[in-house]
Design an enzyme around this catalytic site. Structure first.
Site, short mmCIF file in Angstrom:
data_model
loop_
_atom_site.label_atom_id
_atom_site.label_comp_id
_atom_site.label_asym_id
_atom_site.label_seq_id
_atom_site.Cartn_x
_atom_site.Cartn_y
_atom_site.Cartn_z
N SER A 105 -3.49 -3.02 -3.12
CA SER A 105 -2.88 -2.58 -4.33
C SER A 105 -1.92 -1.82 -4.16
O SER A 105 -1.88 -1.20 -2.85
CB SER A 105 -4.21 -1.66 -5.23
OG SER A 105 -3.57 -1.23 -6.31
N GLU A 147 -2.76 -0.43 1.17
CA GLU A 147 -2.29 0.23 0.03
C GLU A 147 -0.64 0.38 0.00
O GLU A 147 0.07 0.56 0.93
CB GLU A 147 -2.72 1.43 -0.42
CG GLU A 147 -2.71 2.65 0.65
CD GLU A 147 -3.43 3.89 0.51
OE1 GLU A 147 -4.50 3.70 -0.15
OE2 GLU A 147 -2.80 4.86 0.79
N CYS A 148 -0.03 -0.31 -1.00
CA CYS A 148 1.60 -0.30 -1.17
C CYS A 148 2.13 -1.01 -0.05
O CYS A 148 2.01 -2.15 0.03
CB CYS A 148 1.82 1.22 -1.49
SG CYS A 148 3.65 1.10 -2.46
N GLY A 149 2.85 -0.18 0.88
CA GLY A 149 3.50 -0.90 1.89
C GLY A 149 2.54 -1.83 2.78
O GLY A 149 2.95 -2.82 3.25
#
Length: 447
Positions: free
Chosen positions: A423, A330-332
């Site tokens: 994501s 997720e993200c990073g």
């Protein structure tokens, strides 16, 4: 059965007023005095809780009427009240910003609102602003107002005199904190700098706590705090969590590049029966023996050169993916999986190449807000907050949706390669244990 404890919510008219500094300073001041302080953060923030944890010496959980839910908030407040002399909740954005807002949380649970106002560029307007915050919504429990970043004693006197009178004294005046760089908490593009990265972090908190000593707020002892006591109702017994990950080992990346980890998410994985182990890509550690991997968010853009060289981590992760074992990024965590990242200076760094494409850092915020992800097993709630965009030929297999509604597909993309799913969406895993388990099991698998 109700449990009573003094409880305040530290709020402000807007972001950037200094409420994190004041919250951490107040918590640290009482903790230094030997009181048991429990702190919480309103909203989905990862960084402020790290400062509050340093200030109190205890884990700090998030609370949000939408993302974490009313039942979770009630249970955490009641549990804290059984073991604390003071509960402090840091608000989010401005007091009335967002749906639900910090004010909604305060009204729902009876938390007394302490308003922190950056008074550096005002005098008489301070009184109007304080009055408006107190009376804008009926039924808002009120503790008072603290003037922050004040220029002088004369300035403080003007601010105090601007407040409406309550008998012979200004209404709700809790003091003034002078402007002082010694306790400024440094910031960067995602918010405050991580507390553990600053060797003088505790000294900054000590200086900020000392600045409160001469204020009415800072001089309150246990007896004085009792005026803000709240009776917290016991929560209903929660439904038992089915151990859908029993016998599974989930490896979690955890270091300065991957540090956006809700403590509650680790609790959720363990409640599902998983054994959680950690590894550090920055230290080039290979994956420990595991059934699934979680790559949380953080700051891969600040550590791109080191991540580019973490070949052991990259190769073991690639072997894990090639073997069809699940990964949730997720993200990073997702950013590190792409071919390269372009930093704010325009320099390109090769990354792990497990997803095709380029991540580009942006000068402005690219996305922000509460989101939800609908999976077959259930709906996860969470949020998005990032300063980068990814350019990829991959077609999303899903999109999140904004909690506020909006056009279909307007949420964050979910990309997939085999059992790897990624994501920009940050999941609050307790919002759906079944959906969380699905992220860490091969598609179609059953526990």
């Amino acid at each position: 059965m109700k449990t009573t404890c003094p409880a305040i919510l530290v709020a402000a008219p807007a972001s950037g007023q200094g409420k994190t500094t004041v919250t951490a300073a107040l918590a640290h001041l009482h903790a230094r005095a030997g009181r048991r302080v429990r702190a919480f953060k309103c909203g989905p923030d990862f960084l402020d809780p790290m400062w509050l944890e340093l200030a109190t010496g205890h884990p700090v959980h998030n609370m949000d009427l939408w993302m974490t839910g009313e039942a979770d908030v009630r249970a955490r407040l009641h549990a804290a009240a059984q073991d604390a002399d003071l509960i402090i909740v840091e608000g989010v954005m401005g007091l009335f910003d967002g749906e639900p807002s910090a004010a909604d949380l305060a009204r729902h649970f009876g938390l007394h609102v302490l308003a922190v106002i950056d008074a550096s560029a005002m005098a008489g307007t301070f009184g109007a602003l304080a009055f408006g915050l107190q009376h804008y919504r009926p039924g808002l429990p009120w503790a008072g107002v603290l003037a922050n970043r004040v220029a002088s004693e004369r300035h403080a006197q003007m601010l105090r005199e601007a407040l409406p009178a309550d008998g012979a004294a200004p209404s709700g005046w809790l003091g003034a904190v002078m402007r002082n760089p010694a306790f400024t908490l440094p910031e960067r593009h995602l918010g405050l700098t991580v507390a553990t990265e600053l060797p003088d972090a505790l000294a900054r908190l000590d200086a900020a706590a000392d600045a409160l000593l001469d204020t009415p707020l800072g001089q309150m002892d246990t007896a004085a705090l009792a005026r803000w006591s709240v009776a917290f109702e016991a929560p209903a017994d929660p439904a038992p969590t089915v151990p859908l990950l029993a016998g599974k080992v989930v490896a979690v990346a955890r270091d300065a590049a991957f540090c956006f980890i809700y403590a509650a998410n680790l609790e959720s994985l363990r409640a599902l029966g998983a054994r959680v182990v950690f590894f550090s890509p920055l230290a080039n550690e290979p994956l420990p023996a595991c059934d699934a991997v979680w790559l949380p968010g953080g700051y891969p853009e600040l550590h791109a050169e080191a991540l580019s060289a973490s070949q052991a981590s990259r190769d073991s992760l690639a072997a894990h993916v090639d073997a069809g074992r699940p990964v949730w990024a997720e993200c990073g965590g997702m950013m590190a999986l792409f071919d390269e990242i372009v930093d704010p200076q325009g320099q390109s760094h090769a990354l792990w190449g497990l997803l095709p494409g380029v991540v580009r850092m942006q000068p402005r915020l690219a996305a922000l807000g509460p989101q939800k992800l609908a999976l077959t097993a259930g709906e996860l709630r969470g949020h998005t907050f990032h300063y980068s965009r990814c350019e990829t030929a991959l077609e999303p297999v899903l999109h999140t949706a904004s909690a506020r509604g909006g056009a279909a597909g307007a949420g964050e993309a979910v990309y997939q390669r085999g059992a790897l799913r990624a994501s920009y969406f940050h999941a609050w895993m307790a919002s759906s244990p079944a959906a969380t388990a699905a992220l860490f099991l091969p598609e179609g698998a059953t526990a």
